[in-house]
Design an enzyme around this catalytic site. Sequence first.
Site, mmCIF file in Angstrom:
data_model
loop_
_atom_site.group_PDB
_atom_site.id
_atom_site.type_symbol
_atom_site.label_atom_id
_atom_site.label_comp_id
_atom_site.label_asym_id
_atom_site.label_seq_id
_atom_site.Cartn_x
_atom_site.Cartn_y
_atom_site.Cartn_z
ATOM 1 N N ARG A 65 -3.543 -7.402 -3.894
ATOM 2 C CA ARG A 65 -4.203 -8.006 -2.717
ATOM 3 C C ARG A 65 -4.801 -9.389 -2.906
ATOM 4 O O ARG A 65 -5.260 -9.986 -1.931
ATOM 5 C CB ARG A 65 -5.313 -7.068 -2.183
ATOM 6 C CG ARG A 65 -4.883 -5.629 -1.910
ATOM 7 C CD ARG A 65 -3.811 -5.532 -0.875
ATOM 8 N NE ARG A 65 -3.610 -4.161 -0.417
ATOM 9 C CZ ARG A 65 -2.489 -3.712 0.103
ATOM 10 N NH1 ARG A 65 -1.444 -4.518 0.260
ATOM 11 N NH2 ARG A 65 -2.393 -2.479 0.500
ATOM 12 N N ASP A 90 3.229 2.353 -6.133
ATOM 13 C CA ASP A 90 3.015 1.702 -4.829
ATOM 14 C C ASP A 90 1.521 1.750 -4.476
ATOM 15 O O ASP A 90 1.151 1.966 -3.315
ATOM 16 C CB ASP A 90 3.868 2.316 -3.721
ATOM 17 C CG ASP A 90 3.917 1.434 -2.463
ATOM 18 O OD1 ASP A 90 3.354 0.321 -2.474
ATOM 19 O OD2 ASP A 90 4.511 1.876 -1.457
ATOM 20 N N HIS A 148 -6.711 -0.070 0.585
ATOM 21 C CA HIS A 148 -7.178 -0.592 1.880
ATOM 22 C C HIS A 148 -8.669 -0.336 2.011
ATOM 23 O O HIS A 148 -9.222 0.522 1.307
ATOM 24 C CB HIS A 148 -6.442 0.098 3.033
ATOM 25 C CG HIS A 148 -5.008 -0.317 3.160
ATOM 26 N ND1 HIS A 148 -4.627 -1.577 3.552
ATOM 27 C CD2 HIS A 148 -3.857 0.363 2.924
ATOM 28 C CE1 HIS A 148 -3.306 -1.665 3.568
ATOM 29 N NE2 HIS A 148 -2.811 -0.504 3.180
ATOM 30 N N GLY A 194 -0.628 3.128 3.568
ATOM 31 C CA GLY A 194 -0.822 2.925 2.125
ATOM 32 C C GLY A 194 -1.774 3.925 1.491
ATOM 33 O O GLY A 194 -2.692 4.437 2.137
HETATM 34 O O1 DOR Z 1 2.336 2.141 2.665
HETATM 35 C C1 DOR Z 1 2.613 1.000 2.320
HETATM 36 N N1 DOR Z 1 1.657 0.082 2.072
HETATM 37 N N2 DOR Z 1 3.897 0.658 2.220
HETATM 38 C C2 DOR Z 1 4.289 -0.603 1.997
HETATM 39 O O2 DOR Z 1 5.465 -0.836 1.906
HETATM 40 C C3 DOR Z 1 3.276 -1.696 1.902
HETATM 41 C C4 DOR Z 1 1.986 -1.154 1.457
HETATM 42 C C5 DOR Z 1 0.854 -2.139 1.636
HETATM 43 O O3 DOR Z 1 1.009 -3.315 1.302
HETATM 44 O O4 DOR Z 1 -0.220 -1.701 2.069
#
Ligand code: DOR
Length: 446
Positions: free
Chosen positions: A73, A314, A318, A333
């Site tokens: 981020r 991944d 957030h 996410g």
């Molecule tokens: O769930 C997700 N969050 N999938 C993605 O491809 C991007 C990621 C994000 O950047 O938050």
Amino acid sequence: MMNNNSNPLLIYNGHIIDPSRGIDEIGSLLITDGKISWLGVEEITPPQPGYDVLHAQGLIICPGFIDLHCHLRQPGFEEKETIATGTQAAAKGGFTTICCMPNTNPPLDNQVNIDYVKSVTATEGVVCVLPIGCISKSRQGKELTDMGELASAGAIAYSDDGEPAANSRLMRQALDYSLASGLPIIDHCEDVTLTEGGVMNEGLISTKLGLQGMPAAAEEIIVARDLALAQLTGGRLHIAHTTTEGSVDLIRQAKEKGIQVSAEVTPHHLTLTEEKVVGYDTNAKVNPPLRTKRDIQALIQGLNDNTIDIIATDHAPHTEADKLCEFALAAFGISGFETALGSLMSLVHDGQLTLATLIAKLTCEPARIIGNKYGRLGTLAVGSPADVTIFDPDMAWVVDTKAFASKGKNTPLAGSVLKGKVIATTSQGRLVYKDDSVEVNTNGKY
Ligand code: DOR
């Protein structure tokens, strides 16, 4: 107590598993000057005066985990995560090398922005960060970046992750140009004309919940297209976050044909189904969405027969505000670094993956995709950087998001009990994480 690293660190009498060299035995490992200086089955008796000693009885000692897919981020979204907090969370999860996606603001689409990530990592990061550069300028999907410039700056792959490379012509060009650097193109496979407005897997549960679905076909159409383009160009393709049985079948067939493709799967897609969305927990909202039990079985089979090469988190942190809203509006996410091992160990405890396979998918396999250019990764070979993860395969613990090092508390696993916990992590010989359950003794004591 963290060791001050001026003394050699002996990780004493644990279960060493290093799939890169087929090692699976009880032994000890010595770290000197940031490198692995000795590894063996005979105990050094007694540990020498002057050594710091971490007694690893009952613990697994393996190469540091490598994550080919995470989101840090920074720059631009520091309220969600920073390179400092993201790398601390990675260390806590046992990851010593993490590859960060370029969907920052500004995106990592030129040398200056890649240099920024590298310089912040040098001063604030606690593990190694390898940046991924954009496929297209500003991630707009229209014009290719200067891919040579990104490679020279230190990008280890190209991706517009978060968005697919929607334009087939651009994807073809990217695969063609990637031949010059030899770096893979990582695609987020999603036909956005099929997923627009979608928030979860399309099926009976989405219908019952009244939520708009994202069909498996939306992923599989782009996987099939990308495989055809990889065959056409000879470029290296890496499929991000594979989630469906159909995608696994397509990748398997492509590998049989000799197409240059590798693929990843996340811990959440391997262990959680769409049923997590029942109750409208926005922390279970992720893209691609959680799928079905049948998909999970196909993904596990894919790992076991090497159709799927690696596991990548991944990690997508957030803020609370991004998630504390109605389902349709919430961000996609899951914050994944700190629960990855505990989640994945459930597959080992259930007999679906061997411990050696799990460790390979987190260490030497991602190292093979990254290549040797960035130093010897994913191995405990003497002389390599001392990136080491030590974990207790059986320790049960409750996921407490307040204790996360990550700023992202967004996990559908909050309050769950996981069995398997990282106990200590060294990055280039520095002890960057240690659980309260172990001590590092000084002066040869153990
Ligand atoms: O769930 C997700 N969050 N999938 C993605 O491809 C991007 C990621 C994000 O950047 O938050």
